[in-house]
Design an enzyme around this catalytic site. Structure first.
Site, PDB file in Angstrom:
ATOM      1  CE  LYS A   1      -1.744   3.407   2.120  1.00 27.08           C
ATOM      2  NZ  LYS A   1      -1.379   4.429   3.351  1.00 27.08           N
TER       3      LYS A   1
ATOM      4  CG  ASP B   1      -6.976   3.300   2.053  1.00 28.01           C
ATOM      5  OD1 ASP B   1      -7.939   2.998   1.108  1.00 28.01           O
ATOM      6  OD2 ASP B   1      -7.341   4.389   2.859  1.00 28.01           O
TER       7      ASP B   1
END
Length: 189
Positions: A100, A119
């Site tokens: 991420k 996320d």
DNA sequence: CTCCCGATAT
DNA sequence: ATATCAGGAG
């Protein structure tokens, strides 16, 4: 409304690491002091771990995050000539940086669409809207990559995150205000 | 899978 | 009191 404050790739990287399981609002409270004391990777390398923990404490997970930041500065200075690598594979190998954060730095820092940032908001909204039924963020990313044009990957994540914070919230989604109401699989009728 | 963890909203 | 927040590592 609110997003991470940063002036360069270094600040973006550090702020994104700190944002794990923490609001960006809280990160932005901490980073002015942090970047004044530790303005680059070299200063992280030379940092006092206890002081680093103290400065970032309110962001949570502060022991892990401080350790990772110091280790990151050390690795960048000793193995990467003081320069953050600009490819996904190398970024993911660095301490405190997972998929991420790596995608985030690639897209928002280097302007390269290496993937879709997944996320907690992107994952939740992708499930609710009906773009992916997967729970593993990496699988959600693979589903999104098939649907979203590459040129829109970066802005797509931003829009979902903004929408997730303002309307399609985790606790109390405000479906009556949602512009995606007609397209949503799991709207609250 | 578990642990890391403080601040805030509900 | 509990859920949630721009997740990552062991």
């Amino acid at each position: 409304m609110c997003s991470l404050d940063f002036k360069n790739i270094y600040e973006l990287t550090v702020a994104t690491i700190l944002s794990a399981q923490c609001t960006d609002k809280r990160v932005n409270i901490v980073t002015p002091d942090l970047f004044k004391k530790y303005p680059d990777f070299e200063s992280l390398f030379k940092s006092d771990l206890t002081d680093l923990m103290k400065v970032i404490k309110s962001t949570g997970f502060y022991r892990n995050k401080a350790k990772n930041l110091k280790a990151l500065g050390t690795l960048i200075m000793q193995e990467h000539n003081g320069v953050l690598p600009d490819n996904l594979e190398s970024l993911i190998l660095l301490p405190g940086i997972g998929r991420k954060t790596a995608n985030c730095v690639m897209g928002n820092g280097f302007g390269i669409a290496s993937g879709v940032v997944v996320d907690t908001h992107v994952k939740r909204l992708s499930y609710r809207i009906g773009l992916s039924d997967n729970k593993d963020p990496e699988k959600v990313e693979k589903d999104l990559i098939k649907i979203i044009p590459k040129k829109k990957w970066i802005i797509f994540s931003h829009y979902l995150i903004l929408h997730g914070r303002a309307v399609c919230k985790a606790r109390k989604p405000e479906c009556d205000k949602c512009r995606l109401y007609d397209h949503c699989l799991r709207r609250l009728t």
